[in-house]
Design an enzyme around this catalytic site. Structure first.
Site, short mmCIF file in Angstrom:
data_model
loop_
_atom_site.label_atom_id
_atom_site.label_comp_id
_atom_site.label_asym_id
_atom_site.label_seq_id
_atom_site.Cartn_x
_atom_site.Cartn_y
_atom_site.Cartn_z
N SER A 1 0.77 -1.16 -0.05
CA SER A 1 -0.03 -0.04 -0.02
C SER A 1 0.78 1.15 -0.07
O SER A 1 0.62 2.16 -0.46
CB SER A 1 -0.81 0.10 1.12
OG SER A 1 -0.12 -0.03 2.30
N ASP B 1 -4.48 6.92 8.67
CA ASP B 1 -5.66 6.10 8.81
C ASP B 1 -5.64 5.03 9.72
O ASP B 1 -6.36 4.21 9.83
CB ASP B 1 -6.25 5.70 7.46
CG ASP B 1 -5.52 4.89 6.89
OD1 ASP B 1 -4.23 4.31 7.06
OD2 ASP B 1 -5.60 4.23 5.70
N HIS C 1 -1.53 3.73 7.49
CA HIS C 1 -0.91 4.57 6.15
C HIS C 1 -0.66 5.90 6.44
O HIS C 1 -1.02 6.59 7.58
CB HIS C 1 -1.68 4.57 4.88
CG HIS C 1 -2.29 3.21 4.73
ND1 HIS C 1 -3.53 2.57 4.70
CD2 HIS C 1 -1.52 1.87 4.13
CE1 HIS C 1 -3.77 1.57 4.39
NE2 HIS C 1 -2.31 0.91 4.02
C1 LIG Z 1 -1.09 -3.93 5.78
O1 LIG Z 1 -2.37 -5.14 5.73
C2 LIG Z 1 -3.46 -4.27 6.18
C3 LIG Z 1 -4.60 -5.11 6.10
O2 LIG Z 1 -4.42 -6.05 7.07
C4 LIG Z 1 -3.71 -2.98 4.96
O3 LIG Z 1 -4.71 -2.19 5.36
C5 LIG Z 1 -2.39 -2.34 4.61
O4 LIG Z 1 -2.77 -1.42 3.47
C6 LIG Z 1 -1.29 -3.18 4.51
N1 LIG Z 1 -0.23 -2.38 4.59
C7 LIG Z 1 0.42 -2.22 3.45
C8 LIG Z 1 2.13 -1.15 3.71
O5 LIG Z 1 0.39 -2.76 2.40
#
Ligand SMILES: *[C@@H]1O[C@H](CO)[C@@H](O)[C@H](O)[C@H]1NC(C)=O
Ligand SMILES: *[C@@H]1O[C@H](CO)[C@@H](O)[C@H](O)[C@H]1NC(C)=O
Ligand SMILES: *[C@@H]1O[C@H](CO)[C@@H](O)[C@H](O)[C@H]1NC(C)=O
Length: 324
Positions: free
Chosen positions: A45, A289, A292
């Site tokens: 993410s 949030d 993030h």
């Molecule tokens: C980590 O996992 C959560 C869901 O469990 C998600 O919302 C989040 O985006 C993820 N973080 C990354 C850095 O991908």
């Protein structure tokens, strides 16, 4: 890979090992600025510009509010580190490989999805909470993208205006920003800290296996972990007001409730009302949030890493095409 150290706990539960790798394929005189014709990104993410939204449903408002003024597939109020990298190289923002609508891949492509991990994912998003599009899947998608663009580019058609030229692949900046959830996912399985630490070499082996598949590239390892860690230890000094508290959320001491996350609404007298809203001024918050970073935090990280101070070898992004 010795630069990876487990040194802390973020958001109360995540021992994180985020990694940005920049790979480049082109070798010039050692001091010439690199000319990247595009960016190819794999990740989670932290660099997802629409993959997860395309596959599993659009991230709702107020995601995107600060910069794009609408949700744009990013889990952030605005831009991500990868967006600042694209801007700094004079390149367009990356479209997600999975985004079938309106995408233009002439200057790159993004395979990242939120919740992607390095270790192969064997469970569904519903079962595990993590994306099934783990690094091995993104790698397969990249290979397919590479192979099929070469075929489509030969054809006189609209695809010439939408797909990269074959040369892009050897002149692109490849970024891989992933790892934050590999340790989190083990913790969610109720493993002890020692058990999680024991998995780290396995995670790094898988990472190495995938990175090794680009043998002619110039590699730069960027320690974003240290930069992000500074955000939490020197919050006020860096001009931020809040660190662990969630900007866009609802309830409790940290303004976070896992069942009422950023953008959550409820029906009041037949109308949908936003319950988990954003704070007034996200530019002085770090935690967007609960999971993030805010655009402001991402900008801080970008400013710190772009010059090479956290890179090994210690060279700026603009010189990262040179092999050392
Ligand atoms: C980590 O996992 C959560 C869901 O469990 C998600 O919302 C989040 O985006 C993820 N973080 C990354 C850095 O991908
Ligand atoms: C895709 O983007 C490139 C670069 O920004 C642009 O030149 C091209 O016209 C775009 N393609 C279409 C079909 O809009
Ligand atoms: C982990 O432990 C918690 C609390 O004991 C429990 O509710 C949860 O179901 C466990 N999770 C797994 C994946 O076993």
């Amino acid at each position: 890979m010795e630069a990876h150290k487990l040194r802390g706990v973020m958001y109360g539960l995540a021992v994180v090992v985020p990694v940005i790798m920049l790979l480049q394929n082109l070798v010039l005189g050692a001091t010439d600025e690199c000319v990247y014709s595009g960016i190819i990104n794999l990740g989670d993410s932290n660099s997802d510009t629409g993959g997860s939204s395309a596959a599993f449903g659009q991230a709702p408002y107020p995601h995107g509010e600060t910069f794009f003024h609408a949700p744009v597939g990013r889990l952030c109020d605005g831009r991500l580190i990868i967006d600042f990298i694209a801007e700094s190289l004079g390149l367009p923002y990356l479209n997600a490989f999975l985004d079938a609508v309106g995408s233009n891949f002439t200057h790159g492509v993004n395979f990242a999805t939120a919740g992607s991990i390095i270790l192969p994912q064997t469970r569904t998003l519903k079962q595990s909470g993590f994306s099934p599009i783990s690094l091995d899947v993104q790698w397969a998608q990249f290979n397919d993208f590479h192979r099929r663009t070469q075929i489509f580019c030969q054809k006189e058609s609209i695809f010439q205006e939408l797909l990269p030229k074959p040369e892009l692949f050897s002149r692109a900046l490849y970024t891989i920003d992933i790892g934050q959830n590999d340790s989190t996912s083990s913790l969610f399985l109720n493993k002890s800290t020692d058990q999680v630490k024991a998995v780290v070499p396995v995670i790094m082996d898988q990472f190495k296996n995938i990175v090794k598949d680009l043998p002619l590239a110039a590699f730069t390892y960027v320690d974003v972990y240290s930069v992000k860690y500074n955000l939490f230890t020197q919050t006020k000094k860096l001009g931020f007001k809040e660190s662990l508290k969630t900007c866009c959320g609802y309830g409790g001491k940290l303004n976070y409730d896992k069942d009422v996350v950023c953008g959550a609404t409820k029906k009041v007298k037949g109308k949908e009302v936003l319950v988990a809203k954003a704070c007034k001024d996200p530019s002085v918050w770090i935690n967007w949030d609960g999971f993030h970073y805010t655009e402001a935090a991402n900008k801080y990280v970008f400013d710190q890493i772009v010059g090479g101070s956290f890179s090994d070898p210690p060279i700026p992004v603009k010189l990262a095409c040179h092999r050392h």
